[in-house]
Design a protein around this motif. Structure first.
Motif, PDB file in Angstrom:
ATOM      1  N   GLU A 129     -28.261  19.650  -1.443  1.00 39.14           N
ATOM      2  CA  GLU A 129     -28.531  18.741   0.124  1.00 39.14           C
ATOM      3  C   GLU A 129     -29.071  17.455  -0.124  1.00 39.14           C
ATOM      4  O   GLU A 129     -30.291  17.382  -0.497  1.00 39.14           O
ATOM      5  N   GLN A 130     -28.449  16.347   0.328  1.00 41.56           N
ATOM      6  CA  GLN A 130     -29.041  14.910   0.248  1.00 41.56           C
ATOM      7  C   GLN A 130     -29.556  14.674   1.610  1.00 41.56           C
ATOM      8  O   GLN A 130     -29.068  15.019   2.534  1.00 41.56           O
ATOM      9  N   VAL A 141     -23.648  24.291   5.415  1.00 42.10           N
ATOM     10  CA  VAL A 141     -24.765  23.285   5.110  1.00 42.10           C
ATOM     11  C   VAL A 141     -25.932  24.292   4.563  1.00 42.10           C
ATOM     12  O   VAL A 141     -26.896  23.708   3.758  1.00 42.10           O
ATOM     13  N   SER A 189     -25.804  24.817   1.086  1.00 38.09           N
ATOM     14  CA  SER A 189     -26.265  23.745   0.270  1.00 38.09           C
ATOM     15  C   SER A 189     -27.605  23.453   0.222  1.00 38.09           C
ATOM     16  O   SER A 189     -28.235  22.912  -0.814  1.00 38.09           O
ATOM     17  N   ARG A 190     -28.135  23.715   1.102  1.00 37.48           N
ATOM     18  CA  ARG A 190     -29.778  23.510   1.250  1.00 37.48           C
ATOM     19  C   ARG A 190     -30.477  24.651   0.287  1.00 37.48           C
ATOM     20  O   ARG A 190     -31.623  24.371  -0.451  1.00 37.48           O
TER      21      ARG A 190
END
Length: 540
Positions: free
Chosen positions: A257-258, A248, A251-252
């Motif tokens: 990231e969504q 996570v 992804s950030r």
């Protein structure tokens, strides 16, 4: 006398069409298995192969498909073509099982005993199973998180169809299968795993199958398998949670990231001119062939005309599979959505039966099943940053069976498998056309797959693939350069391009830090620093 002749013609004609469609299904499967030896995409498919080849080399991963397919990859001698073939067979087998269980769950109780396992229904299952559109739009036959997600939904849907309100061994087995499907979905994509849990619960409640014991058994199966998997991958649950948390964070840093609210969206889609025409024609074909009153002697000639129509479609499917003819319906991004056409035709035909001689048993159970099936492609796509329809079309088989669920509810008990045959043939024709287009325009490859005739040794296992002349020269040249420089398979290497992890796989190198250091994103440099900062200095 004339009516009996028409009846015999329709009866034997239907059997002949079914056998022809079965032949097409086998031919289509053989074509896919043969094509598994050809071509490679050095971006996405390269990533899949790097990740499957050595999944324990990477500390961050939101998807665990590499761990699941690695034993199969090792068992098959690290042969890419055999791995692809196994993936195709697994998906096709799960699709066939789902279709047969669907027939078992939806055939009316006053049909002949065990009608769902008669040879025509089993053969129809093969035809319908061959219509799944996964892999078709972007010929990517190598196992991935997408194929694992599709396989998990087929497993979960099969389990949900087996579950009943009453306590039985079959209900217990169904609950355990649902739990296993949810676990596989979480391993493929946590977002899909969470979505299928919610959708399954809504279906069980809506269909009147709710039983606390069954829910607890499904949950226990899923949690138990998750715990065993966490121990297998990271040695502990804490270690596995750390893996997910690190992914996570990655992804950030990468900038992909969504926000949570954006996950809950519908998106839109559009079909191009030829695609719209194909959609309308296929829908009309199903409505005509199914909606003609087959039990009315006055309609027997019209029914015979329907037999001729689906016979022509089945025959053209055979010619397409054999490569004797080609058909180009365009190159739109949403061609898999065309699977809505036979579903829409089946639904309209069901409504026509309703207005004439509906004798089915339509209930909230059928409505719940329709809702479940038409939702599953979005469950498959849930969490992706791409358009949900574009991603979900790979699971379009569920759309088809959403329409089939309405048709099964509307059919009087004295009808036979022949009423379902037009839907099967039309959906099969569409899947063959899409497959032909995918083989002609494989994802991120320079030429049609038919041009991939150059034998090339690829990967540390020295397995062979057939590549296009351009890709064949590329692999041979980089391999020769690496060998001249004293490169040894298994040597750590960093792909500085950011878009060619397949090159590292072709060389037999061990990708450093991540299976794919993604380039071209706002945070590509930040994420690369984060990943490489965790790699031991000796490896760097």
């Amino acid at each position: 006398m004339t009516a009996s002749i028409w009846r015999a013609s329709a009866r034997h004609g239907g059997t002949a069409v079914l056998l022809l469609a079965l032949l097409v299904a086998i031919g289509r499967l053989q074509l896919m298995l043969a094509s598994a030896h050809q071509g490679i995409d050095f971006t996405d498919e390269g990533y899949y192969l790097v990740w499957i080849a050595n999944p324990w080399a990477y500390a961050e991963s939101i998807t665990q498909f590499g761990f699941f397919y690695h034993p199969l990859y090792a068992w098959l001698g690290e042969d890419v073509a055999k791995l692809r073939q196994a993936n195709i067979l697994i998906t096709a087998g799960l699709a066939w099982i789902f279709v047969i269980v669907f027939f078992r769950a939806t055939i009316a109780g006053d049909w002949p005993a065990n009608a769902w396992r008669s040879w025509p229904m089993l053969a129809l299952g093969v035809v319908f199973a061959s219509a799944y559109p996964d892999l078709l739009k972007m010929w990517l036959p190598t196992p991935s998180y997408n194929t694992l997600a599709l396989q998990s939904l087929l497993v979960a849907a099969t389990g949900l169809l087996l579950m009943e309100r009453r306590l039985s061994m079959l209900t217990a087995a169904g609950a355990m299968i649902v739990g296993a499907g949810g676990w596989l979905a979480f391993m493929a994509k946590p977002s899909t795993g969470g979505a299928i849990a919610v959708v399954a619960l809504l279906y069980i409640w809506g269909s009147g199958k709710l039983r606390v014991g069954s829910l607890l058994l499904a949950a226990a199966t899923s949690v138990g398998l998750l715990g065993v998997t966490a121990w297998w991958i990271d040695g502990s649950i804490a270690g596995f949670i750390g893996r997910l948390s690190a992914s996570v964070e990655l992804s950030r840093l990468l900038g992909v990231e969504q926000p949570l609210w954006r996950l809950f969206r519908l998106d839109g889609f559009w079909l191009q001119g030829r695609e719209t025409l194909v959609f309308l024609l296929l829908t009309a074909s199903v409505v005509y062939a199914v909606g003609v009153d087959p039990w009315d002697a006055r309609a027997l000639k019209a029914r015979n005309g329907a037999i001729w129509l689906i016979s022509a479609l089945a025959l053209s499917s055979l010619f397409l599979v054999l490569g004797w003819v080609t058909l180009d319906i365009g190159s739109g991004r949403y061609q898999g959505v065309l699977m809505f056409a036979p579903a829409a035709g089946a639904s309209i035909a069901a409504l026509l039966m309703w207005r004439t001689r509906w004798q089915g048993r339509f209930s909230r159970r059928h409505l719940s099943l329709v809702g479940l099936l038409v939702t599953l492609p979005h469950v498959y796509a849930f969490g992706t940053g791409n358009n949900y329809w574009q991603t979900g079309q790979s699971a379009g088989l569920f759309w088809l069976f959403g329409g089939m669920a309405l048709l099964m509810a509307a059919m009087p008990a004295f009808l036979t498998w022949r009423v379902l045959l037009p839907v099967a043939v039309v959906s099969q024709w569409l899947s063959v056309v899409l497959l032909q287009g995918a083989l002609s325009h494989p994802y991120r490859q320079p030429e049609a797959l038919q041009a991939a005739v150059v034998p090339v040794v690829i990967g540390a296992s020295k397995a062979q693939l057939l590549l296009s002349p351009a890709y064949g020269r590329y692999v041979n040249e980089i391999t020769q350069v690496a060998e001249d420089a004293g490169f040894k398979p298994g040597t750590p290497m960093i792909d500085m391009t950011g878009h060619s992890p397949g090159t590292l796989y072709a060389l037999g190198a061990r990708s450093t830090g991540q299976a794919w250091l993604l380039g071209g994103y706002p945070g590509s440099d930040r994420s690369a620093k984060y990943v490489l900062g965790k790699v031991p200095c000796t490896e760097i």
